[in-house]
Design an enzyme around this catalytic site. Structure first.
Site, PDB file in Angstrom:
ATOM      1  N   LEU A 104      11.302  -7.654  12.736  1.00  0.00           N
ATOM      2  CA  LEU A 104      10.849  -6.565  11.866  1.00  0.00           C
ATOM      3  C   LEU A 104      10.465  -7.068  10.476  1.00  0.00           C
ATOM      4  CD1 LEU A 104      13.499  -3.809  12.718  1.00  0.00           C
ATOM      5  CD2 LEU A 104      11.459  -4.501  13.973  1.00  0.00           C
ATOM      6  N   THR A 113       1.462  -2.545  14.509  1.00  0.00           N
ATOM      7  CA  THR A 113       1.208  -1.369  13.674  1.00  0.00           C
ATOM      8  C   THR A 113      -0.126  -0.693  13.950  1.00  0.00           C
ATOM      9  OG1 THR A 113       0.711  -0.734  11.376  1.00  0.00           O
ATOM     10  CG2 THR A 113       0.371  -3.021  11.924  1.00  0.00           C
ATOM     11  N   GLU A 163      -2.045   0.105  11.739  1.00  0.00           N
ATOM     12  CA  GLU A 163      -3.031  -0.455  10.787  1.00  0.00           C
ATOM     13  C   GLU A 163      -3.990  -1.411  11.499  1.00  0.00           C
ATOM     14  OE1 GLU A 163      -3.578  -0.077   7.172  1.00  0.00           O
ATOM     15  OE2 GLU A 163      -2.689   1.782   7.879  1.00  0.00           O
ATOM     16  N   TYR A 197      -3.240  -7.077   5.411  1.00  0.00           N
ATOM     17  CA  TYR A 197      -2.037  -6.746   6.197  1.00  0.00           C
ATOM     18  C   TYR A 197      -2.413  -6.454   7.653  1.00  0.00           C
ATOM     19  CZ  TYR A 197       1.765  -3.861   8.070  1.00  0.00           C
ATOM     20  OH  TYR A 197       2.759  -3.338   8.876  1.00  0.00           O
ATOM     21  N   LYS A 216      -1.403  -8.525  11.037  1.00  0.00           N
ATOM     22  CA  LYS A 216      -0.674  -7.906  12.152  1.00  0.00           C
ATOM     23  C   LYS A 216      -1.434  -8.050  13.469  1.00  0.00           C
ATOM     24  CE  LYS A 216       3.278  -6.129  10.634  1.00  0.00           C
ATOM     25  NZ  LYS A 216       4.594  -6.419  11.229  1.00  0.00           N
TER      26      LYS A 216
HETATM   27  P1  NAP Z   1      10.232  -2.857   4.958  1.00  0.00           P
HETATM   28  O1  NAP Z   1      11.139  -1.721   4.598  1.00  0.00           O
HETATM   29  O2  NAP Z   1       9.211  -3.321   3.994  1.00  0.00           O
HETATM   30  O3  NAP Z   1      11.179  -4.092   5.348  1.00  0.00           O
HETATM   31  C1  NAP Z   1      10.666  -5.380   5.490  1.00  0.00           C
HETATM   32  C2  NAP Z   1      11.811  -6.346   5.736  1.00  0.00           C
HETATM   33  O4  NAP Z   1      11.274  -7.670   5.898  1.00  0.00           O
HETATM   34  C3  NAP Z   1      12.834  -6.436   4.594  1.00  0.00           C
HETATM   35  O5  NAP Z   1      14.112  -6.569   5.150  1.00  0.00           O
HETATM   36  C4  NAP Z   1      12.431  -7.730   3.896  1.00  0.00           C
HETATM   37  O6  NAP Z   1      13.483  -8.348   3.207  1.00  0.00           O
HETATM   38  C5  NAP Z   1      12.031  -8.570   5.107  1.00  0.00           C
HETATM   39  N1  NAP Z   1      11.206  -9.729   4.771  1.00  0.00           N
HETATM   40  C6  NAP Z   1      10.017  -9.741   4.130  1.00  0.00           C
HETATM   41  N2  NAP Z   1       9.555 -10.989   4.042  1.00  0.00           N
HETATM   42  C7  NAP Z   1      10.462 -11.795   4.640  1.00  0.00           C
HETATM   43  C8  NAP Z   1      10.555 -13.196   4.864  1.00  0.00           C
HETATM   44  N3  NAP Z   1       9.620 -14.044   4.448  1.00  0.00           N
HETATM   45  N4  NAP Z   1      11.629 -13.679   5.547  1.00  0.00           N
HETATM   46  C9  NAP Z   1      12.596 -12.840   5.956  1.00  0.00           C
HETATM   47  N5  NAP Z   1      12.569 -11.513   5.760  1.00  0.00           N
HETATM   48  C10 NAP Z   1      11.524 -10.997   5.105  1.00  0.00           C
HETATM   49  O7  NAP Z   1       9.461  -2.533   6.317  1.00  0.00           O
HETATM   50  P2  NAP Z   1       9.773  -1.408   7.440  1.00  0.00           P
HETATM   51  O8  NAP Z   1       9.094  -0.150   7.058  1.00  0.00           O
HETATM   52  O9  NAP Z   1      11.209  -1.415   7.763  1.00  0.00           O
HETATM   53  O10 NAP Z   1       8.934  -2.000   8.667  1.00  0.00           O
HETATM   54  C11 NAP Z   1       9.524  -2.932   9.577  1.00  0.00           C
HETATM   55  C12 NAP Z   1       8.425  -3.687  10.291  1.00  0.00           C
HETATM   56  O11 NAP Z   1       7.599  -2.788  11.007  1.00  0.00           O
HETATM   57  C13 NAP Z   1       7.480  -4.465   9.393  1.00  0.00           C
HETATM   58  O12 NAP Z   1       7.085  -5.625  10.094  1.00  0.00           O
HETATM   59  C14 NAP Z   1       6.296  -3.541   9.215  1.00  0.00           C
HETATM   60  O13 NAP Z   1       5.143  -4.280   8.905  1.00  0.00           O
HETATM   61  C15 NAP Z   1       6.251  -2.910  10.584  1.00  0.00           C
HETATM   62  N6  NAP Z   1       5.707  -1.561  10.675  1.00  0.00           N
HETATM   63  C16 NAP Z   1       6.185  -0.574   9.868  1.00  0.00           C
HETATM   64  C17 NAP Z   1       5.710   0.711  10.019  1.00  0.00           C
HETATM   65  C18 NAP Z   1       6.240   1.848   9.166  1.00  0.00           C
HETATM   66  O14 NAP Z   1       5.589   2.895   9.135  1.00  0.00           O
HETATM   67  N7  NAP Z   1       7.401   1.706   8.542  1.00  0.00           N
HETATM   68  C19 NAP Z   1       4.750   0.991  11.005  1.00  0.00           C
HETATM   69  C20 NAP Z   1       4.310  -0.046  11.826  1.00  0.00           C
HETATM   70  C21 NAP Z   1       4.811  -1.320  11.664  1.00  0.00           C
HETATM   71  P3  NAP Z   1      13.844  -7.999   1.660  1.00  0.00           P
HETATM   72  O15 NAP Z   1      14.740  -6.799   1.732  1.00  0.00           O
HETATM   73  O16 NAP Z   1      14.520  -9.229   1.212  1.00  0.00           O
HETATM   74  O17 NAP Z   1      12.550  -7.706   0.962  1.00  0.00           O
HETATM   75  O1  F7E Z   2      -0.200   4.909   2.584  1.00  0.00           O
HETATM   76  C1  F7E Z   2      -2.689   7.024   0.798  1.00  0.00           C
HETATM   77  C2  F7E Z   2      -3.112   5.602   1.109  1.00  0.00           C
HETATM   78  O2  F7E Z   2       1.294   3.176   1.636  1.00  0.00           O
HETATM   79  C3  F7E Z   2      -0.585   5.962   3.431  1.00  0.00           C
HETATM   80  C4  F7E Z   2       3.250   0.706   6.123  1.00  0.00           C
HETATM   81  O3  F7E Z   2       4.542   0.961   6.614  1.00  0.00           O
HETATM   82  O4  F7E Z   2       2.307   2.350   7.586  1.00  0.00           O
HETATM   83  C5  F7E Z   2       2.403   1.963   6.224  1.00  0.00           C
HETATM   84  O5  F7E Z   2       1.116   1.687   5.695  1.00  0.00           O
HETATM   85  C6  F7E Z   2      -1.871   6.593   2.941  1.00  0.00           C
HETATM   86  C7  F7E Z   2      -3.010   5.614   2.635  1.00  0.00           C
HETATM   87  O6  F7E Z   2       1.269   3.607   4.141  1.00  0.00           O
HETATM   88  C8  F7E Z   2      -1.197   6.953  -2.482  1.00  0.00           C
HETATM   89  O7  F7E Z   2      -4.413   5.349   0.617  1.00  0.00           O
HETATM   90  C9  F7E Z   2      -2.721   8.094  -1.462  1.00  0.00           C
HETATM   91  O8  F7E Z   2      -4.210   6.118   3.177  1.00  0.00           O
HETATM   92  O9  F7E Z   2       2.335   5.232   2.679  1.00  0.00           O
HETATM   93  P1  F7E Z   2       1.255   4.223   2.691  1.00  0.00           P
HETATM   94  P2  F7E Z   2       0.194   2.793   4.998  1.00  0.00           P
HETATM   95  O10 F7E Z   2      -0.770   2.069   4.147  1.00  0.00           O
HETATM   96  O11 F7E Z   2      -0.337   3.720   6.034  1.00  0.00           O
HETATM   97  C10 F7E Z   2       1.697   1.396   8.448  1.00  0.00           C
HETATM   98  C11 F7E Z   2       1.708   1.949   9.849  1.00  0.00           C
HETATM   99  C12 F7E Z   2       2.279   0.042   8.313  1.00  0.00           C
HETATM  100  O12 F7E Z   2       2.304  -0.725   9.266  1.00  0.00           O
HETATM  101  C13 F7E Z   2       2.617  -0.418   6.938  1.00  0.00           C
HETATM  102  O13 F7E Z   2       3.554  -1.492   6.976  1.00  0.00           O
HETATM  103  O14 F7E Z   2      -1.605   7.254   1.699  1.00  0.00           O
HETATM  104  N1  F7E Z   2      -2.223   7.200  -0.583  1.00  0.00           N
HETATM  105  N2  F7E Z   2      -2.114   7.959  -2.640  1.00  0.00           N
HETATM  106  C14 F7E Z   2      -1.268   6.479  -1.178  1.00  0.00           C
HETATM  107  N3  F7E Z   2      -0.483   5.491  -0.721  1.00  0.00           N
HETATM  108  C15 F7E Z   2       0.421   4.955  -1.579  1.00  0.00           C
HETATM  109  N4  F7E Z   2       1.236   3.982  -1.142  1.00  0.00           N
HETATM  110  N5  F7E Z   2       0.510   5.385  -2.892  1.00  0.00           N
HETATM  111  C16 F7E Z   2      -0.275   6.390  -3.388  1.00  0.00           C
HETATM  112  O15 F7E Z   2      -0.176   6.760  -4.560  1.00  0.00           O
END
Ligand code: NAP
Ligand code: F7E
Length: 323
Positions: free
Chosen positions: A80, A125, A127, A149, A153
């Site tokens: 993750l 993801t 994305e 990003y 991915k």
């Molecule tokens: P997050 O809150 O940003 O957590 C990222 C984690 O990765 C943190 O524990 C961070 O550690 C660790 N990390 C970053 N760089 C690292 C490195 N070089 N070595 C070891 N650990 C590292 O992300 P999340 O929302 O939980 O998402 C988890 C995973 O799912 C990610 O890969 C993300 O890209 C993917 N994803 C997320 C979503 C979503 O909507 N949340 C959707 C699709 C995919 P620190 O605490 O030290 O920063």
């Molecule tokens: O943006 C719009 C922005 O940063 C969502 C990560 O977990 O989900 C996440 O990526 C939308 C975008 O998430 C602001 O332009 C408007 O269209 O919450 P976000 P993300 O970029 O969709 C995917 C699935 C991942 O995998 C990623 O790791 O919201 N937006 N105004 C904004 N976004 C942010 N952050 N801040 C604003 O002020």
């Protein structure tokens, strides 16, 4: 019978914390990989920190990954960890590639060398779909990433499939659409809005600056999505699955629901600010998770409105307790 063992990279993140709780409840021994920092950032895991084994390692450091896997011999590895914030991937594209793309290969190689029977989950993801080629998006939809990003991915996804096919590893990739919770980082839009609305309600702020209000996302609840990760590793064969709610909502609707929960009208407080617009946007994401429903028996339980209200309520409580 000895316990199942799981290694979770990114345990200090939103998903890592929910997944670790989920695995502990299933009686797993959980090993969490954390990277060294000068201040401890265990906010999301402090309530169960003593129930897991925390080990230092980094996706940039191959030896650390090899050593952890060799020493703990997990049955399952959930990768993750990543640089997960899309805007940062434009300001730090190379670092994002190192963590989010090559980091996956480093973990896969460590598994391959130590024990190819270890099951591997890759956090892919929505994305990757970026400029969407069909609506809704499913496992076979072509990718068109729109940020460094998303590009990183896509690499992580394909190297997972490649190691599955080249070395017969049990390597699964979960294509998860946005999922949120009170533990979401404050820079992501859902939490930025719910926290911003709560601050305004309590008189701690007077406005909220956002970027594009018209982009749309398929938002689910992180607690539901970690179950899907686990289910993917319990199947007879490794595969790829889209995990989503099938509903799409705009940032504008998000503001309406969050401010509405507090009897506020978002139009009085939200200001669009060019600083938060992206060089390339992903306008419309909505997933088709019918394969996950059919094969894994997985379905989301918490939907958009309830999710945002849970987040607003949690932010109000946290801010009031801080007073
Ligand atoms: P997050 O809150 O940003 O957590 C990222 C984690 O990765 C943190 O524990 C961070 O550690 C660790 N990390 C970053 N760089 C690292 C490195 N070089 N070595 C070891 N650990 C590292 O992300 P999340 O929302 O939980 O998402 C988890 C995973 O799912 C990610 O890969 C993300 O890209 C993917 N994803 C997320 C979503 C979503 O909507 N949340 C959707 C699709 C995919 P620190 O605490 O030290 O920063
Ligand atoms: O943006 C719009 C922005 O940063 C969502 C990560 O977990 O989900 C996440 O990526 C939308 C975008 O998430 C602001 O332009 C408007 O269209 O919450 P976000 P993300 O970029 O969709 C995917 C699935 C991942 O995998 C990623 O790791 O919201 N937006 N105004 C904004 N976004 C942010 N952050 N801040 C604003 O002020």
């Amino acid at each position: 019978m000895s316990k199942r063992k799981a290694l979770v990279t990114g345990i200090t993140g939103q998903d890592g914390s929910y997944l670790a709780e989920f695995l502990l409840a299933k009686d797993y021994e959980v090993i969490g990989m954390v990277r060294r920092s000068s201040t401890v950032n265990f906010d999301r895991i402090k309530h169960f920190q003593d129930d897991v084994i925390l080990v230092q390692g980094d996706l940039l450091d191959q030896i650390s990954l090899l050593k952890i896997i060799e020493e703990y011999r997990p049955h399952e590895v959930y990768n993750l960890a990543a640089q997960s914030f899309v805007p940062t991937s434009w300001s730090q594209p190379v670092l994002t590639g190192e963590f989010t793309a090559l980091g996956v290969t480093r973990v896969l190689d460590a598994i391959r060398l130590v024990d190819p029977n270890i099951r591997f989950y890759q956090a892919s993801t929505s994305e990757m779909f970026g400029k969407v080629q069909e609506v809704p998006q499913k496992e076979t939809t072509p990718f068109y990433p729109r940020s460094p990003y998303g590009v990183a991915k896509v690499y992580g996804h394909w190297i997972t499939i490649n190691y599955r096919e080249s070395y017969d590893l049990f390597a699964a990739s979960g294509i998860l659409f946005n999922h949120e919770s009170p533990r979401r980082g404050l820079e992501f839009v859902t939490h930025k809005v719910t926290y911003g609305a709560a601050k305004i309600k309590l008189g701690l702020a007077h406005e909220l600056r956002l970027g594009n209000l018209e982009s749309r996302r398929d938002w689910g609840y992180a607690g539901d999505y970690v179950e899907a990760m686990w289910l993917m590793l319990q199947q007879p064969q490794p595969d790829d699955y889209v995990i989503a709610t099938g509903e799409t909502h705009s940032i504008r609707e998000l503001c309406e629901v969050a401010f509405g929960r507090l009897d506020l009208d978002y139009r009085d407080y939200v200001i669009q600010d060019q600083r938060f617009f992206r060089p390339a946007e992903v306008d419309q994401l909505v997933g088709d998770a019918s394969k996950a429903k059919r094969v894994l028996g997985w379905e989301p339980k918490i939907r958009f409105h309830e999710l945002i209200e849970i987040m607003v309520d949690a932010d109000m409580e946290a801010l009031q307790n801080r007073r």
